[in-house]
Write a protein that holds these residues in place. Structure first.
Motif, PDB file in Angstrom:
ATOM      1  N   ALA A   1       0.838  -1.201   0.000  1.00 57.25           N
ATOM      2  CA  ALA A   1       0.000   0.000   0.000  1.00 57.25           C
ATOM      3  C   ALA A   1       0.876   1.255   0.000  1.00 57.25           C
ATOM      4  CB  ALA A   1      -0.933   0.001   1.205  1.00 57.25           C
ATOM      5  N   LEU A   2       1.956   1.242   0.758  1.00 54.60           N
ATOM      6  CA  LEU A   2       2.866   2.390   0.780  1.00 54.60           C
ATOM      7  C   LEU A   2       3.539   2.572  -0.575  1.00 54.60           C
ATOM      8  CD1 LEU A   2       4.455   1.954   4.304  1.00 54.60           C
ATOM      9  CD2 LEU A   2       3.316   4.025   3.462  1.00 54.60           C
ATOM     10  N   ALA A   3       3.896   1.470  -1.233  1.00 55.34           N
ATOM     11  CA  ALA A   3       4.563   1.553  -2.538  1.00 55.34           C
ATOM     12  C   ALA A   3       3.682   2.244  -3.571  1.00 55.34           C
ATOM     13  CB  ALA A   3       4.944   0.153  -3.017  1.00 55.34           C
ATOM     14  N   GLY A   4       2.372   2.144  -3.411  1.00 54.90           N
ATOM     15  CA  GLY A   4       1.465   2.781  -4.348  1.00 54.90           C
ATOM     16  C   GLY A   4       0.928   4.122  -3.885  1.00 54.90           C
ATOM     17  N   HIS A   5       1.428   4.614  -2.768  1.00 53.97           N
ATOM     18  CA  HIS A   5       0.923   5.865  -2.197  1.00 53.97           C
ATOM     19  C   HIS A   5       1.530   7.055  -2.927  1.00 53.97           C
ATOM     20  CE1 HIS A   5      -0.551   8.704   0.707  1.00 53.97           C
ATOM     21  NE2 HIS A   5      -1.159   7.726   1.359  1.00 53.97           N
ATOM     22  N   GLY A   6       0.685   7.899  -3.469  1.00 53.92           N
ATOM     23  CA  GLY A   6       1.142   9.038  -4.263  1.00 53.92           C
ATOM     24  C   GLY A   6       1.820  10.143  -3.496  1.00 53.92           C
ATOM     25  N   GLU A   7       1.637  10.197  -2.181  1.00 52.79           N
ATOM     26  CA  GLU A   7       2.234  11.292  -1.407  1.00 52.79           C
ATOM     27  C   GLU A   7       3.664  11.005  -0.954  1.00 52.79           C
ATOM     28  OE1 GLU A   7      -0.211  12.927   1.714  1.00 52.79           O
ATOM     29  OE2 GLU A   7      -2.031  12.406   0.626  1.00 52.79           O
ATOM     30  N   LEU A   8       4.144   9.801  -1.170  1.00 50.69           N
ATOM     31  CA  LEU A   8       5.513   9.468  -0.769  1.00 50.69           C
ATOM     32  C   LEU A   8       6.485   9.810  -1.888  1.00 50.69           C
ATOM     33  CD1 LEU A   8       5.028   5.989   0.936  1.00 50.69           C
ATOM     34  CD2 LEU A   8       5.186   8.217   2.024  1.00 50.69           C
ATOM     35  N   THR A   9       7.716  10.065  -1.517  1.00 50.26           N
ATOM     36  CA  THR A   9       8.744  10.346  -2.520  1.00 50.26           C
ATOM     37  C   THR A   9       9.012   9.085  -3.329  1.00 50.26           C
ATOM     38  OG1 THR A   9      10.576   9.730  -1.076  1.00 50.26           O
ATOM     39  CG2 THR A   9       9.843  12.043  -0.984  1.00 50.26           C
ATOM     40  N   PRO A  10       9.507   9.241  -4.556  1.00 48.10           N
ATOM     41  CA  PRO A  10       9.797   8.066  -5.394  1.00 48.10           C
ATOM     42  C   PRO A  10      10.772   7.081  -4.735  1.00 48.10           C
ATOM     43  CG  PRO A  10       9.810  10.042  -6.737  1.00 48.10           C
ATOM     44  CD  PRO A  10       9.686  10.492  -5.299  1.00 48.10           C
ATOM     45  N   VAL A  11      11.761   7.602  -4.017  1.00 44.24           N
ATOM     46  CA  VAL A  11      12.731   6.726  -3.365  1.00 44.24           C
ATOM     47  C   VAL A  11      12.048   5.876  -2.288  1.00 44.24           C
ATOM     48  CG1 VAL A  11      14.785   6.678  -1.883  1.00 44.24           C
ATOM     49  CG2 VAL A  11      14.700   8.215  -3.842  1.00 44.24           C
ATOM     50  N   LEU A  12      11.195   6.494  -1.481  1.00 43.21           N
ATOM     51  CA  LEU A  12      10.501   5.753  -0.429  1.00 43.21           C
ATOM     52  C   LEU A  12       9.513   4.754  -1.024  1.00 43.21           C
ATOM     53  CD1 LEU A  12      10.222   5.278   2.549  1.00 43.21           C
ATOM     54  CD2 LEU A  12       8.681   7.232   2.680  1.00 43.21           C
ATOM     55  N   ARG A  13       8.817   5.138  -2.094  1.00 45.64           N
ATOM     56  CA  ARG A  13       7.895   4.199  -2.743  1.00 45.64           C
ATOM     57  C   ARG A  13       8.653   3.000  -3.309  1.00 45.64           C
ATOM     58  NH1 ARG A  13       5.471   8.762  -5.290  1.00 45.64           N
ATOM     59  NH2 ARG A  13       6.176   7.959  -7.291  1.00 45.64           N
ATOM     60  N   ALA A  14       9.811   3.257  -3.926  1.00 41.13           N
ATOM     61  CA  ALA A  14      10.611   2.159  -4.488  1.00 41.13           C
ATOM     62  C   ALA A  14      11.120   1.236  -3.390  1.00 41.13           C
ATOM     63  CB  ALA A  14      11.777   2.721  -5.301  1.00 41.13           C
ATOM     64  N   THR A  15      11.536   1.819  -2.274  1.00 42.15           N
ATOM     65  CA  THR A  15      11.995   1.014  -1.141  1.00 42.15           C
ATOM     66  C   THR A  15      10.865   0.149  -0.615  1.00 42.15           C
ATOM     67  OG1 THR A  15      13.638   2.670  -0.524  1.00 42.15           O
ATOM     68  CG2 THR A  15      12.990   1.099   1.181  1.00 42.15           C
ATOM     69  N   CYS A  16       9.679   0.721  -0.474  1.00 42.21           N
ATOM     70  CA  CYS A  16       8.527  -0.038   0.012  1.00 42.21           C
ATOM     71  C   CYS A  16       8.156  -1.138  -0.967  1.00 42.21           C
ATOM     72  CB  CYS A  16       7.336   0.886   0.260  1.00 42.21           C
ATOM     73  SG  CYS A  16       7.584   1.968   1.683  1.00 42.21           S
ATOM     74  N   GLN A  17       8.257  -0.872  -2.271  1.00 43.55           N
ATOM     75  CA  GLN A  17       7.968  -1.894  -3.279  1.00 43.55           C
ATOM     76  C   GLN A  17       8.945  -3.060  -3.149  1.00 43.55           C
ATOM     77  OE1 GLN A  17       5.459  -2.192  -5.503  1.00 43.55           O
ATOM     78  NE2 GLN A  17       6.312  -4.161  -6.089  1.00 43.55           N
ATOM     79  N   GLN A  18      10.226  -2.737  -3.017  1.00 45.59           N
ATOM     80  CA  GLN A  18      11.250  -3.771  -2.894  1.00 45.59           C
ATOM     81  C   GLN A  18      11.039  -4.588  -1.617  1.00 45.59           C
ATOM     82  OE1 GLN A  18      15.329  -2.399  -2.338  1.00 45.59           O
ATOM     83  NE2 GLN A  18      15.981  -3.899  -3.873  1.00 45.59           N
ATOM     84  N   LEU A  19      10.765  -3.915  -0.512  1.00 48.73           N
ATOM     85  CA  LEU A  19      10.524  -4.632   0.742  1.00 48.73           C
ATOM     86  C   LEU A  19       9.245  -5.466   0.677  1.00 48.73           C
ATOM     87  CD1 LEU A  19      11.564  -1.912   3.332  1.00 48.73           C
ATOM     88  CD2 LEU A  19      12.755  -4.055   2.806  1.00 48.73           C
ATOM     89  N   SER A  20       8.231  -4.947   0.013  1.00 48.15           N
ATOM     90  CA  SER A  20       6.982  -5.693  -0.159  1.00 48.15           C
ATOM     91  C   SER A  20       7.251  -7.004  -0.898  1.00 48.15           C
ATOM     92  CB  SER A  20       5.971  -4.846  -0.930  1.00 48.15           C
ATOM     93  OG  SER A  20       4.850  -5.606  -1.284  1.00 48.15           O
ATOM     94  N   GLU A  21       8.043  -6.942  -1.937  1.00 45.90           N
ATOM     95  CA  GLU A  21       8.383  -8.152  -2.699  1.00 45.90           C
ATOM     96  C   GLU A  21       9.177  -9.138  -1.847  1.00 45.90           C
ATOM     97  OE1 GLU A  21      10.325  -6.553  -6.145  1.00 45.90           O
ATOM     98  OE2 GLU A  21       8.460  -5.703  -6.931  1.00 45.90           O
ATOM     99  N   GLN A  22      10.086  -8.629  -1.011  1.00 45.51           N
ATOM    100  CA  GLN A  22      10.860  -9.505  -0.131  1.00 45.51           C
ATOM    101  C   GLN A  22       9.959 -10.184   0.894  1.00 45.51           C
ATOM    102  OE1 GLN A  22      14.107  -7.217   1.517  1.00 45.51           O
ATOM    103  NE2 GLN A  22      15.036  -6.893  -0.477  1.00 45.51           N
ATOM    104  N   TRP A  23       9.029  -9.428   1.488  1.00 44.12           N
ATOM    105  CA  TRP A  23       8.100 -10.015   2.460  1.00 44.12           C
ATOM    106  C   TRP A  23       7.170 -11.017   1.775  1.00 44.12           C
ATOM    107  CZ3 TRP A  23       7.987 -10.134   7.633  1.00 44.12           C
ATOM    108  CH2 TRP A  23       8.810  -9.244   8.317  1.00 44.12           C
ATOM    109  N   ALA A  24       6.744 -10.717   0.542  1.00 40.79           N
ATOM    110  CA  ALA A  24       5.889 -11.658  -0.196  1.00 40.79           C
ATOM    111  C   ALA A  24       6.633 -12.974  -0.430  1.00 40.79           C
ATOM    112  CB  ALA A  24       5.440 -11.043  -1.522  1.00 40.79           C
ATOM    113  N   GLY A  25       7.912 -12.882  -0.762  1.00 50.01           N
ATOM    114  CA  GLY A  25       8.727 -14.089  -0.936  1.00 50.01           C
ATOM    115  C   GLY A  25       8.858 -14.863   0.367  1.00 50.01           C
TER     116      GLY A  25
END
Length: 104
Positions: free
Chosen positions: A57-81
């Protein structure tokens, strides 16, 4: 200092208000709670799944900076794994074969 969240905030990130700080705070709280329980046998798979959903949800949040969204996306994928690896494996043997073998 303990922060009290309504239960729906912790289990469903979509139930959170639009302020990204609350979602970040909840995700960090969940991750800390998970890490303190990781030494226990069978760390909570449901909690790991909730963490993954919050990060997604954070990775798709428009109010976060691109760096923070990318970090959340990467962490989301790691947790999904992690959730996928820790999930109980379903037998790949078809039901018919299992029944037939048991009958022998």
């Amino acid at each position: 200092m303990a922060i009290e969240y309504p239960n729906s905030f912790l289990t469903e990130p979509s139930a959170l208000p639009t302020q990204p700080e609350l979602l970040v705070s909840a995700a960090l709280h969940l991750m800390s709670h998970y890490s303190t329980r990781s030494g226990e046998a069978g760390a909570c798979l449901k909690l790991a799944s909730v963490i993954e959903r919050h990060l997604k949800a954070l990775a798709g949040h428009g109010e976060l900076t691109p760096v923070l969204r990318a970090t959340c996306q990467q962490l989301s994928e790691q947790w999904a794994g992690h959730v996928e690896r820790a999930s109980p494996k379903v037998s790949s043997v078809p039901l018919f074969d299992r029944v037939f073998r048991a009958a022998r």
